[in-house]
Motif scaffolding. Structure first.
Motif, PDB file in Angstrom:
ATOM      1  N   LYS A 269       0.759  -1.180   0.012  1.00  0.00           N
ATOM      2  CA  LYS A 269       0.140  -0.230   0.071  1.00  0.00           C
ATOM      3  C   LYS A 269       0.727   1.116   0.014  1.00  0.00           C
ATOM      4  O   LYS A 269       0.332   2.480  -0.166  1.00  0.00           O
ATOM      5  N   SER A 270       2.105   1.237   0.447  1.00  0.00           N
ATOM      6  CA  SER A 270       2.963   2.445   0.522  1.00  0.00           C
ATOM      7  C   SER A 270       3.865   2.556  -0.687  1.00  0.00           C
ATOM      8  O   SER A 270       4.712   3.359  -0.626  1.00  0.00           O
ATOM      9  N   LEU A 271       3.755   1.426  -1.571  1.00  0.00           N
ATOM     10  CA  LEU A 271       4.716   1.504  -2.554  1.00  0.00           C
ATOM     11  C   LEU A 271       4.648   2.668  -3.590  1.00  0.00           C
ATOM     12  O   LEU A 271       3.570   2.753  -4.252  1.00  0.00           O
ATOM     13  N   HIS A 272       5.468   3.520  -3.520  1.00  0.00           N
ATOM     14  CA  HIS A 272       5.171   4.838  -4.562  1.00  0.00           C
ATOM     15  C   HIS A 272       6.235   4.947  -5.685  1.00  0.00           C
ATOM     16  O   HIS A 272       6.057   5.530  -6.747  1.00  0.00           O
ATOM     17  N   THR A 273       7.242   4.136  -5.695  1.00  0.00           N
ATOM     18  CA  THR A 273       8.502   4.329  -6.721  1.00  0.00           C
ATOM     19  C   THR A 273       8.709   2.643  -7.186  1.00  0.00           C
ATOM     20  O   THR A 273       9.173   2.028  -6.480  1.00  0.00           O
TER      21      THR A 273
ATOM     22  N   LEU B 197      11.105  -9.929 -19.698  1.00  0.00           N
ATOM     23  CA  LEU B 197       9.838  -9.158 -19.274  1.00  0.00           C
ATOM     24  C   LEU B 197       9.232  -8.894 -20.716  1.00  0.00           C
ATOM     25  O   LEU B 197       9.686  -8.248 -21.710  1.00  0.00           O
ATOM     26  N   VAL B 198       7.962  -9.412 -20.774  1.00  0.00           N
ATOM     27  CA  VAL B 198       7.228  -9.390 -22.175  1.00  0.00           C
ATOM     28  C   VAL B 198       6.242  -8.382 -21.899  1.00  0.00           C
ATOM     29  O   VAL B 198       5.775  -7.580 -22.661  1.00  0.00           O
ATOM     30  N   HIS B 199       5.520  -8.493 -20.767  1.00  0.00           N
ATOM     31  CA  HIS B 199       4.312  -7.742 -20.249  1.00  0.00           C
ATOM     32  C   HIS B 199       4.684  -7.141 -18.834  1.00  0.00           C
ATOM     33  O   HIS B 199       5.309  -7.826 -18.123  1.00  0.00           O
ATOM     34  N   LEU B 200       4.037  -5.956 -18.681  1.00  0.00           N
ATOM     35  CA  LEU B 200       4.377  -5.563 -17.420  1.00  0.00           C
ATOM     36  C   LEU B 200       3.536  -6.538 -16.183  1.00  0.00           C
ATOM     37  O   LEU B 200       2.655  -6.984 -16.337  1.00  0.00           O
ATOM     38  N   PRO B 201       4.067  -6.695 -14.986  1.00  0.00           N
ATOM     39  CA  PRO B 201       3.549  -7.399 -14.038  1.00  0.00           C
ATOM     40  C   PRO B 201       2.281  -6.850 -13.551  1.00  0.00           C
ATOM     41  O   PRO B 201       1.989  -5.856 -13.285  1.00  0.00           O
ATOM     42  N   VAL B 202       1.258  -7.790 -13.368  1.00  0.00           N
ATOM     43  CA  VAL B 202      -0.162  -7.291 -13.419  1.00  0.00           C
ATOM     44  C   VAL B 202      -0.285  -6.750 -11.975  1.00  0.00           C
ATOM     45  O   VAL B 202      -0.987  -5.961 -11.687  1.00  0.00           O
ATOM     46  N   TRP B 203       0.695  -7.214 -10.859  1.00  0.00           N
ATOM     47  CA  TRP B 203       0.533  -6.596  -9.433  1.00  0.00           C
ATOM     48  C   TRP B 203       0.643  -5.172  -9.523  1.00  0.00           C
ATOM     49  O   TRP B 203       0.442  -4.432  -8.627  1.00  0.00           O
ATOM     50  N   LEU B 204       1.294  -4.412 -10.637  1.00  0.00           N
ATOM     51  CA  LEU B 204       1.613  -3.047 -10.622  1.00  0.00           C
ATOM     52  C   LEU B 204       0.072  -2.494 -10.673  1.00  0.00           C
ATOM     53  O   LEU B 204      -0.052  -1.349 -10.213  1.00  0.00           O
ATOM     54  N   GLN B 205      -0.885  -3.059 -11.299  1.00  0.00           N
ATOM     55  CA  GLN B 205      -2.268  -2.479 -11.327  1.00  0.00           C
ATOM     56  C   GLN B 205      -2.804  -2.192 -10.134  1.00  0.00           C
ATOM     57  O   GLN B 205      -3.726  -1.434  -9.912  1.00  0.00           O
ATOM     58  N   TYR B 206      -2.286  -2.943  -8.895  1.00  0.00           N
ATOM     59  CA  TYR B 206      -3.069  -2.736  -7.541  1.00  0.00           C
ATOM     60  C   TYR B 206      -2.187  -2.044  -6.770  1.00  0.00           C
ATOM     61  O   TYR B 206      -2.621  -2.219  -5.157  1.00  0.00           O
ATOM     62  N   LEU B 207      -1.544  -1.072  -7.090  1.00  0.00           N
ATOM     63  CA  LEU B 207      -0.514  -0.213  -6.186  1.00  0.00           C
ATOM     64  C   LEU B 207      -1.289   1.066  -6.252  1.00  0.00           C
ATOM     65  O   LEU B 207      -1.035   1.949  -6.852  1.00  0.00           O
ATOM     66  N   PRO B 208      -1.918   1.524  -4.873  1.00  0.00           N
ATOM     67  CA  PRO B 208      -2.783   2.560  -5.134  1.00  0.00           C
ATOM     68  C   PRO B 208      -1.905   3.975  -4.746  1.00  0.00           C
ATOM     69  O   PRO B 208      -2.252   5.111  -5.154  1.00  0.00           O
ATOM     70  N   SER B 209      -0.637   3.817  -4.353  1.00  0.00           N
ATOM     71  CA  SER B 209       0.172   4.798  -3.898  1.00  0.00           C
ATOM     72  C   SER B 209       1.254   5.099  -5.323  1.00  0.00           C
ATOM     73  O   SER B 209       2.162   6.143  -5.061  1.00  0.00           O
ATOM     74  N   LEU B 210       1.329   4.291  -6.067  1.00  0.00           N
ATOM     75  CA  LEU B 210       2.503   4.405  -7.270  1.00  0.00           C
ATOM     76  C   LEU B 210       2.272   5.827  -7.835  1.00  0.00           C
ATOM     77  O   LEU B 210       1.500   6.020  -8.405  1.00  0.00           O
ATOM     78  N   ARG B 211       3.275   6.531  -7.693  1.00  0.00           N
ATOM     79  CA  ARG B 211       3.435   7.912  -8.062  1.00  0.00           C
ATOM     80  C   ARG B 211       4.616   7.927  -9.249  1.00  0.00           C
ATOM     81  O   ARG B 211       4.626   8.842 -10.206  1.00  0.00           O
ATOM     82  N   ALA B 212       5.589   6.935  -9.299  1.00  0.00           N
ATOM     83  CA  ALA B 212       6.782   6.845 -10.298  1.00  0.00           C
ATOM     84  C   ALA B 212       7.180   5.671 -10.876  1.00  0.00           C
ATOM     85  O   ALA B 212       7.328   4.634  -9.933  1.00  0.00           O
ATOM     86  N   LEU B 213       7.020   5.254 -11.972  1.00  0.00           N
ATOM     87  CA  LEU B 213       7.401   4.080 -12.571  1.00  0.00           C
ATOM     88  C   LEU B 213       8.392   4.429 -13.880  1.00  0.00           C
ATOM     89  O   LEU B 213       8.222   5.141 -14.727  1.00  0.00           O
ATOM     90  N   HIS B 214       9.459   3.503 -13.446  1.00  0.00           N
ATOM     91  CA  HIS B 214      10.603   3.648 -14.381  1.00  0.00           C
ATOM     92  C   HIS B 214      10.841   2.459 -15.081  1.00  0.00           C
ATOM     93  O   HIS B 214      11.024   1.394 -14.706  1.00  0.00           O
TER      94      HIS B 214
ATOM     95  N   LYS C 155      -4.165   5.472 -10.598  1.00  0.00           N
ATOM     96  CA  LYS C 155      -4.683   6.966 -10.618  1.00  0.00           C
ATOM     97  C   LYS C 155      -3.635   8.023  -9.888  1.00  0.00           C
ATOM     98  O   LYS C 155      -3.759   9.143 -10.086  1.00  0.00           O
ATOM     99  N   SER C 156      -2.735   7.427  -9.044  1.00  0.00           N
ATOM    100  CA  SER C 156      -1.921   8.308  -8.253  1.00  0.00           C
ATOM    101  C   SER C 156      -0.451   8.514  -9.217  1.00  0.00           C
ATOM    102  O   SER C 156       0.352   9.185  -8.665  1.00  0.00           O
ATOM    103  N   LEU C 157      -0.478   8.080 -10.344  1.00  0.00           N
ATOM    104  CA  LEU C 157       0.731   8.191 -11.066  1.00  0.00           C
ATOM    105  C   LEU C 157       1.177   9.452 -11.789  1.00  0.00           C
ATOM    106  O   LEU C 157       0.314  10.172 -12.311  1.00  0.00           O
ATOM    107  N   HIS C 158       2.384   9.861 -11.272  1.00  0.00           N
ATOM    108  CA  HIS C 158       2.782  11.382 -11.589  1.00  0.00           C
ATOM    109  C   HIS C 158       3.710  11.096 -12.709  1.00  0.00           C
ATOM    110  O   HIS C 158       4.000  12.297 -13.374  1.00  0.00           O
ATOM    111  N   ALA C 159       4.568  10.331 -12.762  1.00  0.00           N
ATOM    112  CA  ALA C 159       5.606  10.096 -13.896  1.00  0.00           C
ATOM    113  C   ALA C 159       5.867   8.959 -14.174  1.00  0.00           C
ATOM    114  O   ALA C 159       5.799   7.993 -13.494  1.00  0.00           O
ATOM    115  N   LEU C 160       6.133   8.755 -15.379  1.00  0.00           N
ATOM    116  CA  LEU C 160       6.328   7.660 -16.265  1.00  0.00           C
ATOM    117  C   LEU C 160       7.691   7.720 -17.319  1.00  0.00           C
ATOM    118  O   LEU C 160       7.440   8.502 -17.981  1.00  0.00           O
TER     119      LEU C 160
END
Length: 1153
Positions: free
Chosen positions: A1044-1048, A1057-1074, A1092-1097
């Motif tokens: 729940k606290s994972l933001h980066t 890695l062929v597809h992004l891991p599905v568990w990323l979909q359920y991270l409510p605090s994710l703000r940055a994905l590199h 919904k919380s993603l600020h930077a990709l």
């Protein structure tokens, strides 16, 4: 202003009363003139106390003081000429004793010179006689000056500014506002009069744990009166990166700032804002919009107009402390702890407290002031007379209250304090430098009878001001205060009491004051700036300061002041300010120090550090009165003046960072007044037949050295130096830090051992660093009785000892807190000394940090035969090492033969890099040991907060016992290719883990191990060739509630890695994905719209990505998208032209390259 008269009079009388001055007077027929001058000055001095009391209300008395000060300056300079001539003559006499009389008359025309001196004395006496007549007209009477020291109340401890009383409610309100994520770049002003504690409140908030966890970046900038957007951007970048920005162009600076804050939730504190121009603020605000939603700006200001110009949230209007908290702070400072408090003083104190309006700074100053008033009568006098005219409203004038403490200072502290006005606001003030400046100005008088040196007296003066709260924010090193700051209001007070003596000149063109004594040039950003011509007439100037700013640096680390500008300033100073005692020209980019500097014959202190010159002029040695010469970080400096031995009054020679210095001049050992000599370099051309350079035995007579000393090029002197004896270092009781550096070319191991035998330091030494020592063993003073030889040693480092096979018994050092052994390639055992069972409890009793790096032959701690036959021989190393009681940080790197490591219950940080399989097994054993086993081994790692494992090829798995590390916050596992999985149950229990980095490991999956890490904030997954993040069972995520606290999240170089891991979909605090260098990644999923919380990709080098998912348009919080080196995406994401541009057009910042 009378403080300077006291100083000048004392200086003049001291010189007149010296035997040397009288001797010179007799030889030149001036003895009667000098005697009459002494009588006149003494008579003047007797009325100074009356002058001090009357000058506030009388313009005539102030004018009288100005006239007398001017004549005193003339007299002081004249007598300084005498002293200079005495010193010069004594040097010549030492060289040729048989011509003593001739030397005293060695001027080209001694008769004319004597007449000139006589004439100058006559003019001075005539001026003084006229001033003395005015003394009677002004009805000035003699009063005895009572100069006192602090009462002996040693139990009182200085109240640090961090010991804050109150402000909990305000802190809670501001923290709640900062944690509100609904607004972006919200500005929260803290408003209040000076001294209310706005900065302290901001610091409390800034360091609050919840705030630290909430923001990705925290940035602190002190602004003050000058609101310069470019300068603020520079300070922000420095606060974020810890380094000064390399570029000086504003376009590059703003680009670097945007890069640092983009996509990150930041807290920016702008402390002490004065700018009321909203347009200027908006220029800075435009640069701040790239941060993540929820970013905040916290502003401290005295002005409601500033708050209105900047604030987007209601201001926090800071009021005075309530009565109970005010009394708590006041009583803590005004009364002696543990003693019964006089009820009468309590009643008076509460009446006095009402005058303070709850302002913490005023309470602190008055409390400290009254601490030294022990009688009821003294307290009543303060209440009834000194505070009687002050208002009781919230608009109370603070400076008059603060001035009460200044007025109560002894004379000797008044001038020391007012001199501090030469520093800029919020400047960090070096205690050592400040004392050197006081000595240079003649403010410090040592007691010859007590044989107390001026530096120690200066230390007492400093502590006297500190205990009265004139200084704050002290920093310590090795138990000694090294620096401090002044509160803005205290700085204002210093400027007020300095009156016309001190001028802080700025580029804003403030009008120069006439008849100043001390000039400090503030930040100057105009390369064409030069000294105002009106200042060049200030013939009595005693101080010239010209500090550098962050704008003055080039990328190379050199300095950008143009050579023309630097030369212009230096030439103007030397030509016009001949009475200078202090000259600070550090960091001006000076390429050549002019020989004319020798014309500043009164100079006591010169700072030439951080400049570019290669040598100093020979004429520099003519500065016979010089006490402090600062040359630190003059990287080009090759040598010192060969006649430096003539500078017999020099006390501080600072050479830190002068790595190009190749030798020390012969005769440096004659400078017996030296207190500071930061390095001593043995020249390689030294020869017995022609002693051109200094040798180690020149250190014998420098018994007053203190602080730190580095001896360089120790391997260069075989058969070229007289036999080393104990006097080189052992007689230097004030030396705290010693660094011994040998050259790379060793002469012989026997010679190095003999040399080190003669370099035994005094037992007071606290820090010892030995590098490139070529001996196989150590001298007797290190092998026998080391605990008594160095009982106060706290830090010890041995580095690059190529043939050393054994060490002294460092474990017996009672005060040792840090031990670092690096690159001892032949060392087999830490200890070769036998221990019995009773000694195990005393092994490294104070050690807090241990670093073992590149010890390829290190087998263990004790040699096995040491233990053989003893009662303790059955004890394995790891149990013996459990007696290292204070260790909290342990680093072991490249020690492949080491089998055991020290353990103890306080260990908080463990770094294992390229270690042996046996050492790894010890860690596994400790992790597997459960608390129910009731074993101290478990306790040894139970408090770990950071675990770093790097390049351990034999690591196949981590045990489930990892769950015992319940306090672990940081876990990093790098370059362990045989590690195939993480323990699921072991990871589940890591409830405090905030950072996880897995790099170049053999892991095939990760989700099952991390899914319950509720505190995890950042995860980095990189270069794991076998990891497939795409193949987990989707059904598990329906009940997924972890992370729940994972933001980066960083996913880097994952080839499967062929597809992004599905568990990323359920991270409510994710703000940055590199996502970087994932060459097999085929697409971005449609479910990305759920973030919904993603600020930077950020997407970098993913060549198989061909399109942007439609769900991207729903990411309304996304503020930055960077797509770099993805050719297919580059085509479809072109601005307004690409096929997928409508999906990303809503994002404020899009970079596609």
């Amino acid at each position: 202003m009378t403080e300077i008269l006291y100083t000048l009079a004392a200086e003049i009388l001291m010189k007149l009363g010296s035997l040397a001055a009288q001797e010179l007077g007799s030889l030149w027929g001036l003895k009667d003139d000098l005697s009459k001058l002494r009588d006149t000055v003494s008579a003047m001095e007797a009325v100074f106390l009356d002058v001090e009391e009357k000058q506030g209300d009388s313009r005539e008395v102030k004018n009288w003081v100005r006239k007398l000060r001017s004549v005193f300056f003339e007299a002081d300079d004249l007598l300084d000429d005498f002293y200079t001539e005495i010193t010069r003559s004594n040097l010549l006499i030492q060289k040729n004793p048989s011509k003593k009389i001739y030397i005293f008359f060695s001027k080209s025309n001694p008769v004319l010179y004597s007449l000139e001196i006589h004439q100058r004395l006559k003019v001075i006496r005539r001026k003084l006689e006229a001033i003395e007549k005015d003394k009677h007209m002004l009805h000035l009477v003699e009063k005895q000056v009572v100069d006192f020291e602090l009462p002996n109340r040693e139990t009182h401890s200085f109240v640090n500014v961090d010991e804050v009383i109150g402000r909990e409610d305000e802190k809670r309100v501001i923290v709640d506002r900062l944690l509100d994520v609904r607004e972006n770049v919200c500005v929260i002003p803290i408003v209040g009069i000076g001294g209310l504690g706005k900065t302290i409140l901001a610091q409390l908030v800034y360091n609050e744990d919840r705030v630290k966890k909430h923001f990705d970046l925290r940035i602190w900038v002190f602004v003050s009166h000058i609101f310069n957007v470019k300068l603020i951007v520079e300070k922000m970048i420095e606060s974020i990166t810890g380094m000064k920005p390399q570029s000086l162009h504003f376009d590059r600076l703003q680009g670097q700032l945007r890069k640092e804050i983009d996509g990150k939730k930041y807290l920016l504190v702008l402390d002490d804002m004065w700018n009321e121009n909203r347009e200027t603020w908006l220029k800075l605000q435009d640069l701040l919009i790239g941060g993540a939603r929820g970013s905040k700006v916290l502003v401290t200001t005295r002005s409601g107009l500033v708050a209105a110009a900047m604030g987007t949230a209601p201001p926090c209007n800071l009021k005075g402390l309530p009565e109970d908290m005010s009394w708590s702070l006041f009583s803590k400072l005004a009364f002696k702890p543990g003693e019964e408090i006089n009820s009468s003083l309590v009643a008076i104190g509460k009446e006095i407290l009402r005058k303070c309006a709850g302002v913490p700074l005023v309470i602190r100053i008055l409390g400290s002031f009254l601490y030294y008033k022990e009688t009821e009568a003294e307290w009543l006098y303060v209440k009834n007379h000194q505070l009687t005219d002050m208002a009781e409203s919230a608009d109370i004038e603070i400076l008059p209250i603060l001035k009460l403490s200044y007025d109560d200072l002894p004379i000797h502290l008044k001038h020391c304090f007012s001199y501090c006005s030469i520093f800029q606001k919020n400047q960090t003030i070096s205690k050592k430098t400040l004392i050197q400046l006081w000595i240079a100005q003649g403010f410090i008088r040592s007691n010859d009878e007590e044989n107390e040196c001026q530096e120690d007296v200066g230390e007492r003066y400093f502590m006297g001001l500190l205990k009265r709260s004139f200084f704050q924010d002290v920093k310590e090193k090795l138990g000694d205060i090294i620096s401090c700051k002044m509160h803005d209001l205290i700085h204002d007070l210093a400027k007020m009491v300095a009156e016309n003596e001190t001028l802080m000149l700025t580029s804003s063109g403030n009008k120069p004051t006439v008849n100043i004594c001390h000039l400090s040039v503030g930040p100057v950003h105009d390369s064409a700036w030069e000294l105002p011509h009106s200042l060049l007439k200030e013939k009595n100037l005693r101080t010239f300061f010209m500090p550098i700013t962050s704008r003055d640096y080039l990328e190379s680390g050199r300095f950008i002041r143009s050579e023309k500008q630097s030369k212009s300033v230096v030439d103007a100073v030397i030509s016009n300010f001949r009475s200078l005692r202090v000259l600070d020209l550090h960091g001006l980019g000076i390429n050549e120090v002019p020989g004319s500097v020798s014309m500043l014959k009164h100079l006591r202190y010169i700072d030439l550090s951080e400049n570019n010159f290669v040598t100093l002029p020979k004429s520099m040695s003519k500065l016979l009165n010089l006490q402090t010469l600062k040359l630190s970080y003059c990287f080009e400096l090759c040598e010192l003046p060969e006649n430096i031995h003539k500078m017999v009054n020099i006390r501080h020679l600072e050479l830190d960072g002068c790595l190009n210095l190749s030798k020390m001049p012969c005769g440096i050992g004659q400078l017996t007044a030296l207190r500071t000599l930061s390095q001593f370099v043995i020249g390689q051309e030294t020869s017995m037949s022609s002693k051109v350079n200094a040798v180690l035995t020149d250190l014998n007579g420098l018994v007053k050295l203190r602080g730190k000393l580095t001896l360089r090029n120790l391997g260069c002197i075989e058969c070229l130096c007289p036999k080393i004896d104990d006097a080189v270092l052992k007689n230097k009781e004030y030396l705290q830090s010693l660094r011994l550096e040998w050259t790379d070319e060793a002469v012989s191991d026997e010679y190095d051992e003999l040399l080190l035998e003669g370099l035994q330091p005094h037992e007071n030494l606290k820090v010892l660093f030995i590098e490139r020592y070529g001996g196989q063993s150590f001298p007797n003073w290190m092998m026998v009785g080391l605990h008594s030889s160095l009982p106060k040693l706290t830090k010890l480092t041995l580095k690059n000892l190529k043939i050393c096979k054994s060490l002294p018994p460092f474990g017996c050092l009672p005060s040792l807190q840090s031990l670092k052994l690096e690159n001892l390639t032949l060392l087999e055992y830490i200890e070769h000394t036998s221990y019995d069972g009773s000694q195990f409890g005393m092994y490294f009793p104070s050690l807090k940090e241990l670093k073992l790096c590149n010890l390829p032959c290190l087998k263990g701690w004790w040699k096995k035969e040491v233990m053989a036959g003893s009662e303790s021989s059955s004890f394995p190393d790891h149990l013996l090492l459990s007696s290292v009681p204070s260790l909290f940080k342990l680093t072991i790197q490249d020690c492949l033969m080491l089998e055991f490591m020290p353990i103890n219950p306080r260990l908080k940080e463990l770094n294992l890099i390229s270690v042996s399989n046996k050492l790894l097994r010890q860690l596994m054993m400790l992790l597997e040991t459960t608390l129910s086993a009731n074993c101290s081994s478990f306790l040894a790692v139970s408090k770990l907060k950071s675990l770093y494992i790097l390049d351990v090829r034999e690591l196949f798995l981590l045990p489930e016992g990892l769950q015992n590390l319940s306090l672990l916050e940081h876990l990093q596992i790098n370059c362990c290719p045989n590690l195939l999985s993480l323990p699921i149950e072991g990871m589940r229990a890591l409830n405090m883990l905030r950072f996880l980095h897995v790099h170049d490991c053999g892991l095939t999956s990760l989700f099952q191990a991390i899914k319950h890490l509720y505190a995890l904030e950042t995860i980095v997954i990189s270069s794991c060739k076998e990891m497939n993040l795409s193949t987990d069972n989707d059904q598990e995520y329906l009940q997924f509630e972890g992370l729940k606290s994972l933001h980066t999240v960083y996913i880097q170089e994952i080839p499967k890695l062929v597809h992004l891991p599905v568990w990323l979909q359920y991270l409510p605090s994710l703000r940055a994905l590199h996502i970087e260098k994932c060459y097999s990644l085929l697409d971005l999923p449609d479910w990305i719209s759920d973030l919904k919380s993603l600020h930077a990709l950020f997407i970098y080098k993913c060549p198989k990505l061909t399109s942007i998912p439609a769900g991207m348009v729903h990411l309304t919080s996304l503020e930055e998208l960077r797509i770099l080196m993805c050719p297919n995406l580059w085509t479809c994401c072109q601005n307004e032209q690409g096929e997928d541009w409508p999906k990303i057009a809503h994002i404020p910042k899009v970079i596609v390259k």
